[in-house]
Structure formats: C-alpha cells, structure tokens
Design a protein around this motif. Structure first.
Motif, PDB file in Angstrom:
ATOM      1  N   GLY A 169       0.790  -1.216   0.000  1.00 11.60           N
ATOM      2  CA  GLY A 169       0.000   0.000   0.000  1.00 11.60           C
ATOM      3  C   GLY A 169       0.824   1.268   0.000  1.00 11.60           C
ATOM      4  N   ASP A 281     -14.898  -2.181   3.243  1.00  9.19           N
ATOM      5  CA  ASP A 281     -15.508  -3.068   2.243  1.00  9.19           C
ATOM      6  C   ASP A 281     -15.843  -2.307   0.965  1.00  9.19           C
ATOM      7  OD1 ASP A 281     -15.351  -5.247   3.915  1.00  9.19           O
ATOM      8  OD2 ASP A 281     -17.431  -5.118   4.599  1.00  9.19           O
ATOM      9  N   GLU A 284     -12.626  -1.297  -1.060  1.00  5.36           N
ATOM     10  CA  GLU A 284     -12.018  -2.442  -1.744  1.00  5.36           C
ATOM     11  C   GLU A 284     -12.886  -2.908  -2.906  1.00  5.36           C
ATOM     12  OE1 GLU A 284     -10.398  -5.618   0.557  1.00  5.36           O
ATOM     13  OE2 GLU A 284      -9.948  -4.314   2.259  1.00  5.36           O
ATOM     14  N   TYR A 309      -6.648   1.406  -5.031  1.00  6.73           N
ATOM     15  CA  TYR A 309      -6.956   0.066  -4.550  1.00  6.73           C
ATOM     16  C   TYR A 309      -5.921  -0.390  -3.512  1.00  6.73           C
ATOM     17  CZ  TYR A 309      -7.985  -4.946  -4.611  1.00  6.73           C
ATOM     18  OH  TYR A 309      -8.300  -6.237  -4.251  1.00  6.73           O
ATOM     19  N   ARG A 310      -4.646  -0.192  -3.815  1.00  2.88           N
ATOM     20  CA  ARG A 310      -3.601  -0.604  -2.875  1.00  2.88           C
ATOM     21  C   ARG A 310      -3.682   0.184  -1.578  1.00  2.88           C
ATOM     22  NH1 ARG A 310       1.189   0.629  -3.975  1.00  2.88           N
ATOM     23  NH2 ARG A 310       0.986   1.892  -5.859  1.00  2.88           N
ATOM     24  N   LYS A 313      -6.652  -1.061   0.507  1.00  3.46           N
ATOM     25  CA  LYS A 313      -6.373  -2.346   1.157  1.00  3.46           C
ATOM     26  C   LYS A 313      -5.520  -2.140   2.402  1.00  3.46           C
ATOM     27  CE  LYS A 313      -6.767  -6.161  -0.431  1.00  3.46           C
ATOM     28  NZ  LYS A 313      -7.728  -7.267  -0.207  1.00  3.46           N
ATOM     29  N   VAL A 317      -6.755  -2.676   6.419  1.00  2.00           N
ATOM     30  CA  VAL A 317      -6.072  -3.651   7.284  1.00  2.00           C
ATOM     31  C   VAL A 317      -5.586  -2.978   8.561  1.00  2.00           C
ATOM     32  CG1 VAL A 317      -4.014  -5.094   7.476  1.00  2.00           C
ATOM     33  CG2 VAL A 317      -5.436  -5.227   5.436  1.00  2.00           C
TER      34      VAL A 317
END
Length: 341
Positions: A169, A281, A284, A309-310, A313, A317
């Motif tokens: 990321g 959610d 992503e 996107y990266r 994510k 996390v």
C-alpha cells in the motif's frame, strides 16, 4: 437547538451550507495540488513532507483542536469531510492518524509544548491500536509521538521515526515497542481516541473508494467496444452502480458516526466500528470493480486505479482485523439487547 430540530438532526445528516463550502474548498485544493504523479513520487514511503508543510499553512491541525488548545474547535463531521477529500486524491499525508492523535493529546491535557509542535511545526503524532508490546503502527515510519493503549492505561511513546516496513500500500508503517512509559490517561481515554480514529480512517477510505468509482466511470464512458461505450453494457454498468451505492452508503454512515461522536457520544456504541468496516468493504469493492472495468490495463502500474486500490487495502487492514472488529460490534449489540430486557 430545539428538541424537535435536534431529533430531526439525529436522523438527517445532510450537510449544511458551511459544510458544503468547506468540502468544495478542500476538494479544489487537493485536485489542484495532488495529481497522481505526486502520489507516485511519494512512494514507497507514502509521505510528502512538502505537501504536509503546505497543509500546515492551511491550519488543518489547528482546525481539529479545541479552543482550549488554541485551535478552531471544528467538529468531527467537518474533519471527516476534509479527510475524505484527501483520500479522494490518495494524498500522501497522515491526516486520520495525526488528527486523532492530537485531539487525543488535547483531550487528556498533554504537554502544551508537544501539542504546539504538532499544531505549529508539523511534528507528526499517531496512534497504535493493539495489545502487544511490538506493534506495526500507522504512520510509524514518520511519527515522533505515538499514543497507544497499554493494559488499562493510555501511554505516550516518543522517539525517532522507525524504519519503513515495506508494504504494497506504500503506507508509512513502522514497528514500535509500546512500553508503560509516560502514562497519560485511562483505557476509557483511549476508547474515545480510537473511536475518532476509526471515523476519520473510514472517511479516508470513502474518498479512496469514490476516486476508484470516478476513474472507472470515466473509462467506461470513453472506452468503445462493439461500437458502443462499454458503460452501456450491463456487465459493466451494474457492478459500477453497486460499487457507487456501497461507497455512498458508507459515506452516510461515516457522517452519522461523526455526528453522534460530536453530539451524543454516549450513544455511539458500535457506530464507529460499523463505519470503518463498511468503508473498508466499499473502498475495496470499488477498487476491484474499477480494475475489472479497465480490464488488462487496470492491473498495470500505469493505471491510476491501482494506487487507490492498494492504499484502500492497506488502510482497511491497519484499521483492525475485520473478524475482531465484527466481534466487537456483536458484543455491543448483545450488551444493548441484555440491558433492554
């Protein structure tokens, strides 16, 4: 505010004119100053010191602080709007982490010089959720102060930024050892800080998701296949609509959680957890849908979609393990049901 108007506000989180103006102002600022090339240039650390200094000139941290700490006393809703616009450009600055940390420092009456360093000189503070001594800390590779829970206490750990922990990321993660040194408050103080951090992280994720949707929609309008724009094909249009709806639903949940944090904190319960779960959610899903919309190009580093996107994510996390967060939401629901019996 009258009782009737207050009750209406608890169910209607539409932005007022001042909030819309604030949102528009920062959207224009980030669109002008943070092109994708600047995001790429900040990798792999994921931090642009020049941009952070520019944002200090716009008094972002000062806006977040209460008036008792020489701040402007902005609410969490207003801060969420600013953070969402930063996320919409994947701006390589640690807004959710710093804003949550500095508000927490002011909340517990931390040293005024430390707050001034963050407010006026661009020093970076962050938060470190978890229970272990060694933790992978959001913004830990650029921060000099870390607020964290330790047993039943809230502690402050200070030191030089830690080495970057490489990650896909391109987030400034670093490993810190959280000790019992410099206790500042109780675990209840940490709970309030974590709640705001979750809301602000969720706002950033909403911005990242919205950016992915916007890029995918633009591509779907311009890409021609079988003589028509691919956006006119159901296999493309329907997933995009679903992704856009999920992002918008998460945005509304973020506004709701932020409003309750400001106005009725005793009723927040699991709202902040639900907000960060929904936003993670949605972001992503939006990123994955955008990549599929662009087909083979979407998975390449040349595509801007992969930046969002990266980043989504990684931020999702760092907000916490989803199973653990869901268990906490369930715990809130069960306790509420038991108390209602």
């Amino acid at each position: 505010m009258s009782t009737d108007l207050f009750e209406l506000r608890r169910n209607d989180f539409t932005l007022d004119d001042e909030q819309v103006a604030l949102q528009d102002s920062f959207r224009a600022y980030f669109e002008k100053t943070v092109p994708a090339s600047r995001v790429r240039a900040a990798e792999p650390l994921g931090f642009d010191r020049v941009l952070w200094d520019e944002m200090q000139e716009r008094a972002i941290v000062e806006m977040a602080l209460p008036e008792t700490a020489n701040g402007d006393g902005a609410g969490l809703v207003e801060l969420a709007l600013v953070v969402e616009e930063a996320g919409r450009r994947a701006a390589p600055v640690p807004l959710p982490d710093v804003l949550a940390a500095v508000r927490g420092l002011a909340q517990v009456g931390a040293d005024a010089d430390l707050i001034a360093q963050i407010r006026d000189n661009g020093a970076i503070a962050t938060v470190a959720p978890g229970i272990t001594e060694r933790r992978l800390v959001p913004s830990g590779a650029i921060a000099s102060s870390v607020l964290a829970p330790r047993g039943d206490s809230l502690v402050l750990v200070e030191g030089d930024p830690r080495p970057l922990a490489p990650n896909l990321g391109s987030s400034p993660l670093g490993w810190w050892h959280i000790t019992d040194a410099n206790p500042l408050g109780t675990h209840a103080d940490w709970a309030l800080i974590e709640r705001e951090w979750h809301v602000l992280t969720a706002a950033e994720l909403v911005g990242l998701g919205q950016a992915a949707v916007d890029l995918a929609v633009q591509y779907a309008k311009e890409r021609i296949a079988f003589g028509v724009p691919i956006g006119s094909l159901q296999a493309i249009a329907h997933p995009l609509v679903n992704a856009a709806n999920c992002v918008d639903a998460a945005r509304r949940l973020v506004w709701r959680a932020a409003w309750f944090c400001d106005n009725e904190p005793e009723l927040v319960d699991a709202l902040s957890l639900c907000a960060v779960l929904a936003a993670g959610d949605a972001a992503e899903q939006a990123g994955a849908t955008a990549i599929h919309t662009q087909g083979g190009f979407g998975v390449t580093l040349e595509s801007d979609v992969q930046l969002f996107y990266r980043r989504a994510k990684a931020r999702a996390v760092m907000a916490g393990d989803r199973r653990s967060l869901l268990r906490r939401v369930t715990g809130h629901a069960l306790r509420k049901a038991a108390s209602a019996r």
